[in-house]
Motif scaffolding. Sequence first.
Motif, mmCIF file in Angstrom:
data_model
loop_
_atom_site.group_PDB
_atom_site.id
_atom_site.type_symbol
_atom_site.label_atom_id
_atom_site.label_comp_id
_atom_site.label_asym_id
_atom_site.label_seq_id
_atom_site.Cartn_x
_atom_site.Cartn_y
_atom_site.Cartn_z
ATOM 1 N N SER A 97 0.640 -1.289 0.034
ATOM 2 C CA SER A 97 0.037 0.122 -0.064
ATOM 3 C C SER A 97 0.747 1.291 -0.020
ATOM 4 O O SER A 97 0.271 2.477 -0.003
ATOM 5 C CB SER A 97 -0.970 -0.141 1.211
ATOM 6 O OG SER A 97 -1.927 -1.041 1.226
ATOM 7 N N ASP A 109 -4.145 10.922 7.253
ATOM 8 C CA ASP A 109 -5.094 11.555 8.203
ATOM 9 C C ASP A 109 -5.983 12.585 7.712
ATOM 10 O O ASP A 109 -7.110 12.831 8.371
ATOM 11 C CB ASP A 109 -4.512 11.654 9.420
ATOM 12 C CG ASP A 109 -3.564 13.070 9.471
ATOM 13 O OD1 ASP A 109 -3.521 13.748 8.407
ATOM 14 O OD2 ASP A 109 -2.806 13.186 10.453
ATOM 15 N N SER A 236 0.172 7.461 17.584
ATOM 16 C CA SER A 236 -0.660 7.317 16.259
ATOM 17 C C SER A 236 -0.545 8.637 15.472
ATOM 18 O O SER A 236 -0.922 8.587 14.219
ATOM 19 C CB SER A 236 -2.206 6.985 16.403
ATOM 20 O OG SER A 236 -2.638 7.957 17.453
ATOM 21 N N TYR A 240 -0.133 5.967 11.706
ATOM 22 C CA TYR A 240 -1.372 5.988 11.540
ATOM 23 C C TYR A 240 -2.160 4.752 11.436
ATOM 24 O O TYR A 240 -1.668 3.793 10.842
ATOM 25 C CB TYR A 240 -1.552 6.950 10.222
ATOM 26 C CG TYR A 240 -3.052 7.238 9.981
ATOM 27 C CD1 TYR A 240 -3.754 7.962 10.491
ATOM 28 C CD2 TYR A 240 -3.480 6.759 8.654
ATOM 29 C CE1 TYR A 240 -5.113 8.176 10.286
ATOM 30 C CE2 TYR A 240 -4.787 6.996 8.285
ATOM 31 C CZ TYR A 240 -5.596 7.841 9.025
ATOM 32 O OH TYR A 240 -6.868 8.025 8.470
ATOM 33 N N THR A 241 -3.394 4.459 12.202
ATOM 34 C CA THR A 241 -4.080 3.228 12.214
ATOM 35 C C THR A 241 -5.359 3.512 11.165
ATOM 36 O O THR A 241 -6.145 2.511 10.963
ATOM 37 C CB THR A 241 -4.644 2.971 13.656
ATOM 38 O OG1 THR A 241 -5.498 4.051 13.949
ATOM 39 C CG2 THR A 241 -3.464 2.819 14.413
ATOM 40 N N GLY A 242 -5.744 4.643 10.719
ATOM 41 C CA GLY A 242 -6.912 4.725 9.721
ATOM 42 C C GLY A 242 -6.758 3.993 8.430
ATOM 43 O O GLY A 242 -5.661 3.668 8.061
ATOM 44 N N ALA A 243 -7.449 4.211 7.652
ATOM 45 C CA ALA A 243 -7.646 3.872 6.250
ATOM 46 C C ALA A 243 -6.643 4.631 5.263
ATOM 47 O O ALA A 243 -6.540 6.235 5.590
ATOM 48 C CB ALA A 243 -9.004 4.003 5.345
ATOM 49 N N ASN A 244 -5.719 4.118 4.613
ATOM 50 C CA ASN A 244 -4.929 5.019 3.733
ATOM 51 C C ASN A 244 -5.360 5.103 2.568
ATOM 52 O O ASN A 244 -6.627 4.824 2.154
ATOM 53 C CB ASN A 244 -3.491 4.111 3.656
ATOM 54 C CG ASN A 244 -3.415 2.924 3.232
ATOM 55 O OD1 ASN A 244 -4.384 2.541 2.266
ATOM 56 N ND2 ASN A 244 -2.456 1.714 3.707
ATOM 57 N N ASN A 248 -6.585 0.436 2.878
ATOM 58 C CA ASN A 248 -6.521 -0.629 3.754
ATOM 59 C C ASN A 248 -5.990 0.345 5.172
ATOM 60 O O ASN A 248 -5.822 1.605 5.224
ATOM 61 C CB ASN A 248 -4.951 -1.280 3.497
ATOM 62 C CG ASN A 248 -5.092 -2.135 2.429
ATOM 63 O OD1 ASN A 248 -6.049 -2.752 2.129
ATOM 64 N ND2 ASN A 248 -3.885 -2.460 1.536
ATOM 65 N N SER A 249 -6.463 -0.227 6.459
ATOM 66 C CA SER A 249 -6.248 0.423 7.597
ATOM 67 C C SER A 249 -5.590 -0.560 8.501
ATOM 68 O O SER A 249 -5.431 -1.892 8.239
ATOM 69 C CB SER A 249 -7.748 0.546 8.127
ATOM 70 O OG SER A 249 -8.440 -0.723 8.364
ATOM 71 N N GLY A 250 -4.922 0.047 9.593
ATOM 72 C CA GLY A 250 -4.249 -0.655 10.634
ATOM 73 C C GLY A 250 -2.902 -0.903 10.135
ATOM 74 O O GLY A 250 -2.210 -1.443 10.887
ATOM 75 N N ASP A 254 1.973 6.565 8.642
ATOM 76 C CA ASP A 254 1.248 7.554 7.638
ATOM 77 C C ASP A 254 2.260 7.859 6.383
ATOM 78 O O ASP A 254 2.226 8.697 5.647
ATOM 79 C CB ASP A 254 1.286 8.915 8.496
ATOM 80 C CG ASP A 254 2.323 9.436 8.956
ATOM 81 O OD1 ASP A 254 3.274 9.047 8.622
ATOM 82 O OD2 ASP A 254 2.265 10.479 9.628
#
Length: 459
Positions: A97, A109, A236, A240-244, A248-250, A254
């Motif tokens: 990703s 983010d 975080s 970064y843990t959110g969707a890229n 994909n997330s997690g 970043d």
Amino acid sequence: MALSIALLALAGCEGKSAATAATSTANPRQPALSLGAQVGQLAFFDKNLSGGRNMSCASCHDPQYAYGPPNSISVQLGSDTRQAGVRAVPSLRYRESTPAFDDDAPNPDGVTSNSPGGGFMADGRAATMAAQAALPLLNPLEMNNTSKDAVVKAVQSGAYAGLFKQAFGADVFDNTDKAFDALGTAIQALETEDLSFHPYSSKYDLYVFNKIGGTLTPAERRGEVLFHSTGVTNCSGCHYTGANFNGNSGLMTDFTYQALGAPRNDRSIPNNPDPIPANDDPKYFDMGLCGPYRTDHMPSTPQTANPYCGMFKVPVLRNVATRGAFFHNGVLHSLEQVVNFYNTRDTNPEYWYPADKDGTGTPQANPAWALQPTHVPGATVNKYNDLPPAQQGNIDEEVPLGTGEGGDKTLASGTQPRAPGSPPVMTPQQIADLVCFLGVLSDGYQPSAKPPTSGKCVN
């Protein structure tokens, strides 16, 4: 350097590579690999692709260790076993990703301002996984081939030359550049298609999708809260843990670059088992985005300030608990040590950096996790000793490293370092909880029939 240990590790990894090649896709969810990915799988374990015919991609990127190194050595030996590398070997998991490098990349983010981001290698100089795969093949400190032609001839004379032609054309070997590029494409296809490179099989994955076995213990849950705390750890903010951008997330990154001031991995560290040989030269500095391996952002001289210097790519944190060497130079060797570095880099620099002999009094013992075993009160500490002084204004001072509050505009972040001797932001309990949470990011988790009732990561 611990040469004999490194040689044993290299030999041990190669001994199981054939078996691993046959089983690395043994997953009921795994779709059939394309012809290109099948070529990539065979090439990934092929020792003949190194100059000494003694090292494959899997020697350093072992599937049994999340496609990372099978040992805790700071930097690995290359095919020419008399020479060691200059950077710690990363895991190859969860790379598909990653966007291409951009000086002005948007942050996933959607809030943080644009900055350098993306790319492969610690300095982002490879635009794709295919391009990245080619770099170790020709590096004299890694697979040590003298030319593209030497690599292509090894493939052409190997057992999978026929499959290579099936995948990339009957005339692929007629053009060395075309064949060499096809090899990189094959390895990229493997890393993209083979689910073992992105299995999403950690306890964290069960937890975020509310699956059976994904219940965090109290310690792990406290660690997760800390991970996202902007006023305490601020993990975080970069991991970064959110969707890229690809949905994909997690991934816990970043894709940006940070200058953290990791200590120089050299002989100034007492009892250092594996200092980086290149660091024996006091004029040598690995400055990430501004060289020496990336050349488009190099300063005119090391003494000319450049905002890119000292910046290295923020790594994916998945499987971080399986690693034995941390930061771009592998100078730290445990997660506890890494988190304590973040916590005390500026409040207690004497824990991490060498000092001049100008202190007074009896040497004082440092904590067991410190790089420097003792310090002398009043001695001048040589902070950020792996960057020339002119580049030290780039050092990150965001929480927890700094105060996160206004102040000294010579710092890239516009924030202030924590004063030496001031209290660190994290307590020992918080550090332990955070390390427990990082442990749930390891793949291959198998829920137990009964939840654990004891252990440091339970209550």
